[in-house]
Design a protein around this motif. Structure first.
Motif, short mmCIF file in Angstrom:
data_model
loop_
_atom_site.label_atom_id
_atom_site.label_comp_id
_atom_site.label_asym_id
_atom_site.label_seq_id
_atom_site.Cartn_x
_atom_site.Cartn_y
_atom_site.Cartn_z
N ARG A 41 0.82 -1.23 0.00
CA ARG A 41 0.00 0.00 0.00
C ARG A 41 0.84 1.26 0.00
NH1 ARG A 41 -3.01 -2.77 4.01
NH2 ARG A 41 -1.97 -1.48 5.58
N PRO A 44 3.81 1.84 -3.74
CA PRO A 44 3.21 1.35 -4.98
C PRO A 44 4.22 1.14 -6.10
CG PRO A 44 2.68 3.68 -4.62
CD PRO A 44 3.29 3.19 -3.35
N SER A 49 0.08 -5.79 -5.39
CA SER A 49 -1.26 -5.53 -4.86
C SER A 49 -1.43 -6.32 -3.56
CB SER A 49 -2.33 -5.95 -5.87
OG SER A 49 -2.34 -7.38 -6.02
N THR A 50 -2.38 -5.89 -2.75
CA THR A 50 -2.63 -6.62 -1.50
C THR A 50 -3.14 -8.03 -1.79
OG1 THR A 50 -4.83 -5.59 -1.37
CG2 THR A 50 -3.05 -4.52 -0.16
#
Length: 271
Positions: A41, A44, A49-50
């Motif tokens: 988060r 970037p 991505s999470t």
């Protein structure tokens, strides 16, 4: 100083006993997941991505458990395995090897990278700073179990471990928790906080862990059934850690020589 009498069972759910050692591993897994999502988060430019972090956790956990158990069996307890092959499945009795778990994670990283279209070291560089938290908690679990104690000492914090003898000993589990656990975690987090050449963070982890683990081995009593391998000081832990230093140094040298960066723009493409 007397070792605190800590019940190895944290709590029970009916007939199921939850041991502190296993609980430390669980906290380490979820702590690593939280740290991974935080990196995804707040940074970037890494291109993670999470959701990818969630997927990665499954691979890493499997690698740690399978590799750690196989490493403990084949590096440290092969004779016991030959006498009782089923013992390899009795994970609840303890017995996990960091070096085996490390090799398991390497295999998991390679499989994950191939399936997600990333390079091996791109994944390795992302994972490396997340690992020391689990190492620290695992060593805390060793301390709670009163195992893997150190050599006799006269330092004020020397502890008398019930499973050893009546001599105060180095609490080497806590040394390892602070060294290859929290110290390495802070150093890696700082080092990886900005873009580094591909392989550099992985190499930094190998060098850092190898040095700190080798240093800790001078305070820790080697496994009784293995003892010293040579020179009255060379242990199995050292034999497995010294190559990590060499490989890590080579990776860092190659990283800065090649200068390849894994940096992504806002569209998800490499910058």
């Amino acid at each position: 100083m007397q070792f605190p009498n800590i019940d190895p069972i944290a709590f029970q759910l009916g007939p199921l006993a939850i041991h502190w050692y296993g609980l430390m591993y669980a906290i380490g897994f979820f702590g690593g997941l939280w740290l991974g999502k935080l990196r995804a988060r707040t940074q970037p430019w890494r291109g993670w991505s999470t959701e990818q972090v969630d997927d990665l956790l499954f691979y890493v956990v499997a690698g740690i458990i399978i590799g750690g158990r196989l490493g403990s069996t084949f590096f440290y307890n092969f004779d016991s395995f030959i006498a009782d092959p089923i013992s390899i499945f009795r994970v609840w009795e303890g017995g996990m090897s960091f070096h085996g778990g490390f090799l398991g994670v390497v295999a998991a990283v390679i499989i994950f990278a191939k399936r997600k279209g990333k390079s091996w070291f791109e994944v390795g560089d992302f994972v490396a700073p997340l690992v020391p938290l689990g190492i620290a908690l695992g060593r805390l679990g060793n301390f709670i179990n009163g195992e893997l104690w150190g050599h006799p000492t006269d330092v004020p914090w020397g502890m008398i471990f019930p499973g050893a003898d009546d001599q105060p000993r180095h609490p080497s589990q806590l040394y390892q928790m602070l060294g290859e656990g929290f110290t390495l975690m802070i150093a890696l987090w700082w080092y990886s906080n900005k873009p580094r050449p591909r392989m550099a963070v992985s190499g930094f982890f190998l060098v850092g862990y190898g040095i700190l683990r080798t240093a800790a081995e001078f305070f820790r009593v080697p496994d009784a059934h293995i003892g010293y391998l040579a020179l009255d000081w060379l242990t199995m832990g050292m034999m497995l850690s010294i190559p990590m230093i060499v490989v890590g140094a080579v990776l860092m040298a190659l990283a800065y020589k090649q200068g390849k960066m894994d940096v992504y723009d806002e569209s998800g493409k490499k910058a």
